[in-house]
Design a protein around this motif. Structure first.
Motif, short mmCIF file in Angstrom:
data_model
loop_
_atom_site.label_atom_id
_atom_site.label_comp_id
_atom_site.label_asym_id
_atom_site.label_seq_id
_atom_site.Cartn_x
_atom_site.Cartn_y
_atom_site.Cartn_z
N ALA A 17 1.01 -0.89 -0.06
CA ALA A 17 0.34 0.14 0.15
C ALA A 17 0.55 1.45 -0.46
O ALA A 17 2.11 1.25 0.33
CB ALA A 17 -0.74 0.11 0.95
N PHE A 78 -0.25 -1.66 5.19
CA PHE A 78 -2.26 -1.67 4.80
C PHE A 78 -2.70 -1.41 5.57
O PHE A 78 -3.59 -0.19 5.70
CB PHE A 78 -2.64 -2.65 3.94
N ALA A 82 -5.23 1.83 5.88
CA ALA A 82 -6.57 1.72 5.73
C ALA A 82 -7.00 2.70 7.35
O ALA A 82 -8.25 3.69 6.94
CB ALA A 82 -6.56 0.53 6.11
N THR A 126 -8.49 -0.21 -4.28
CA THR A 126 -9.08 -0.28 -2.96
C THR A 126 -9.26 0.43 -1.65
O THR A 126 -9.70 0.84 -1.52
CB THR A 126 -7.66 -1.45 -2.57
N LEU A 127 -8.01 1.67 -1.91
CA LEU A 127 -8.45 2.33 -0.47
C LEU A 127 -9.90 3.76 -1.34
O LEU A 127 -10.49 3.79 -0.42
CB LEU A 127 -7.13 3.26 -0.78
N GLY A 130 -12.86 1.75 -1.18
CA GLY A 130 -13.19 1.90 0.42
C GLY A 130 -13.13 3.33 1.13
O GLY A 130 -14.44 3.61 1.72
N SER A 157 -13.73 -4.51 -5.76
CA SER A 157 -12.50 -4.76 -5.37
C SER A 157 -12.03 -6.03 -5.23
O SER A 157 -10.66 -6.80 -5.76
CB SER A 157 -12.66 -4.64 -3.22
N TRP A 162 -4.87 -6.39 -2.35
CA TRP A 162 -5.70 -6.42 -0.91
C TRP A 162 -7.43 -6.41 -1.00
O TRP A 162 -8.13 -7.97 0.13
CB TRP A 162 -5.88 -5.32 -0.44
N GLY A 166 -9.39 -5.57 2.49
CA GLY A 166 -8.91 -4.36 2.62
C GLY A 166 -10.38 -3.73 2.85
O GLY A 166 -10.63 -2.57 3.67
N THR A 170 -11.75 -1.56 6.41
CA THR A 170 -11.63 -0.04 6.41
C THR A 170 -12.67 -0.10 6.50
O THR A 170 -12.89 1.59 7.89
CB THR A 170 -11.28 0.65 4.79
#
Length: 297
Positions: A17, A78, A82, A126-127, A130, A157, A162, A166, A170
Motif C-alpha cells: 500500500a 496496509f 487504511a 482498493t483504498l 473503501g 474490489s 488486498w 482491505g 477500512t
C-alpha cells in the motif's frame, strides 16, 4: 515464478500500500501530546511498503532470512494506510477532491505497478473503493440500499490488490471508531456501528485490533496451516515469509495505531502521493538494470 512458494502468496504481499491517503487528519495540528503523529505512521507504512516490494521484486535473489524480514515488515503497511484513510475521511474539508486525488494517483501508479508487480489493480484503487464505502455509510439513509452498495463495492474490489479484505478492514476502522479523539481511559468515542457491535470492540484497543486481526484470520491462519502441512510432509519452509506478513507485520500495527494521538507531524502531502508510483518504478528499473530481465510475478 521465482520459487516454488512465491505463487502461493496472497495478493496482499504483492501490492502493499502507499501513497498519501490521509487528508484532513494530516492537516490537523491538534491532538494529545506525545504518541505517534500521522506523519510518523506514514513513515512506518512507507518503510514497510518499500521493504515488501523490494522483497517481491528481488525474491529470487534474496537469502531466505532477508525475505522473511522484508515480508514481515511489509505487513505493517496496509493497516496503517487504511486507518489513515479513515482519519482523513473524517476530517477532510472536501471528500470529492480527496477522492479525485486518490483516483488520479491510483491511475498513474497502475503503469509501474502493472509493469513490475502484478496484473490486478493497485491498492490505491482498493483504498478509493473503501473511501466510497465510508461516504455511502454516512450519506445513504436507506440501510438496505447501503448494504447493496457495500456488496457491489466488495465485488468491485476483487480485481484489486488486498481485495474485499482491505475494504472490510477500512469499514471496520470507521464503524468501530478507531483513531477518533476518544477518552483512552473510559473507551468512549465515536463508534457508529450501532447495537450490533460488541462492547469489547468499541474500546480503543478493540477498535484497532479487530480490523487488523481480520487479516490474521482470513489470510494468516490459512497460510499457516498450509505451511505446517508443507513442513511436516516435505520439510518445505518456503511459505514462511508470506506467513510472517500477516501474523507478524500486520499484528504489529495494533500497538502503533493505539499510540496515535491525532497529531499532524511534518506536512509532506505530495511526497506521500508521489512515493507510491516512483518507488515501484525505481525498484523495477533497478531489477532490469542489474539482471537484464523484467521481474516476474
Amino acid at each position: 515464478m521465482a520459487d516454488g512458494g512465491r505463487d502461493k502468496t496472497s495478493n496482499h504481499a504483492r501490492g502493499g500500500a502507499g501513497g498519501q491517503v490521509c487528508e484532513g487528519a494530516c492537516a490537523r495540528t491538534q491532538g494529545d501530546a506525545g504518541g505517534l503523529s500521522s506523519f510518523a505512521l506514514k513513515m512506518v507504512a512507507i518503510v514497510g511498503m518499500t521493504a515488501n516490494h523490494a522483497a517481491y521484486l528481488f525474491d529470487a535473489q534474496l537469502p531466505f532470512a532477508a525475505r522473511c524480514l522484508l515480508y514481515a515488515a511489509g505487513g505493517l503497511t496496509f493497516p496503517v494506510m487504511a486507518f489513515l484513510l479513515v482519519e482523513g475521511y473524517r476530517h477532510t474539508s472536501n471528500v470529492k477532491k480527496y477522492a479525485l486525488r486518490l483516483g488520479v494517483f491510483a491511475a498513474v501508479s497502475q503503469i509501474p505497478y502493472a509493469l513490475f508487480l502484478a496484473g490486478d489493480a493497485n491498492v490505491l484503487f482498493t483504498l478509493l473503493i473503501g473511501l466510497g464505502v465510508l461516504y455511502a455509510h454516512d450519506h445513504v439513509a436507506n440501510r438496505a440500499a447501503f448494504w447493496a452498495l457495500f456488496a457491489a463495492a466488495l465485488f468491485a474490489s476483487l480485481v484489486c490488490n488486498w481485495g474485499f479484505v482491505g475494504v472490510v478492514m477500512t469499514f471496520l476502522f470507521k464503524v468501530l471508531g478507531a483513531g477518533t479523539q476518544r477518552d483512552t481511559e473510559t473507551g468512549s468515542g465515536e463508534a457508529d456501528g450501532g447495537d450490533f457491535v460488541p462492547a469489547a470492540l468499541k474500546t480503543p484497543l478493540g477498535a484497532v485490533a479487530a480490523p487488523v486481526l481480520l487479516v490474521v484470520v482470513a489470510d494468516g491462519l490459512p497460510l499457516l496451516a498450509t505451511l505446517a502441512t508443507g513442513v511436516s510432509t516435505a520439510g518445505d519452509w518456503s511459505l514462511l515469509p508470506f506467513v510472517l506478513y500477516p501474523l507478524v507485520g500486520c499484528t504489529l500495527t495494533i500497538p502503533l495505531l493505539r499510540a496515535y494521538r491525532g497529531r499532524r507531524g511534518l506536512p509532506m502531502k505530495w511526497f506521500f502521493y508521489a512515493y507510491y508510483p516512483l518507488h515501484i518504478a525505481v525498484l523495477g528499473v533497478a531489477h532490469l538494470v542489474l539482471f537484464g530481465t523484467m521481474p516476474t510475478y
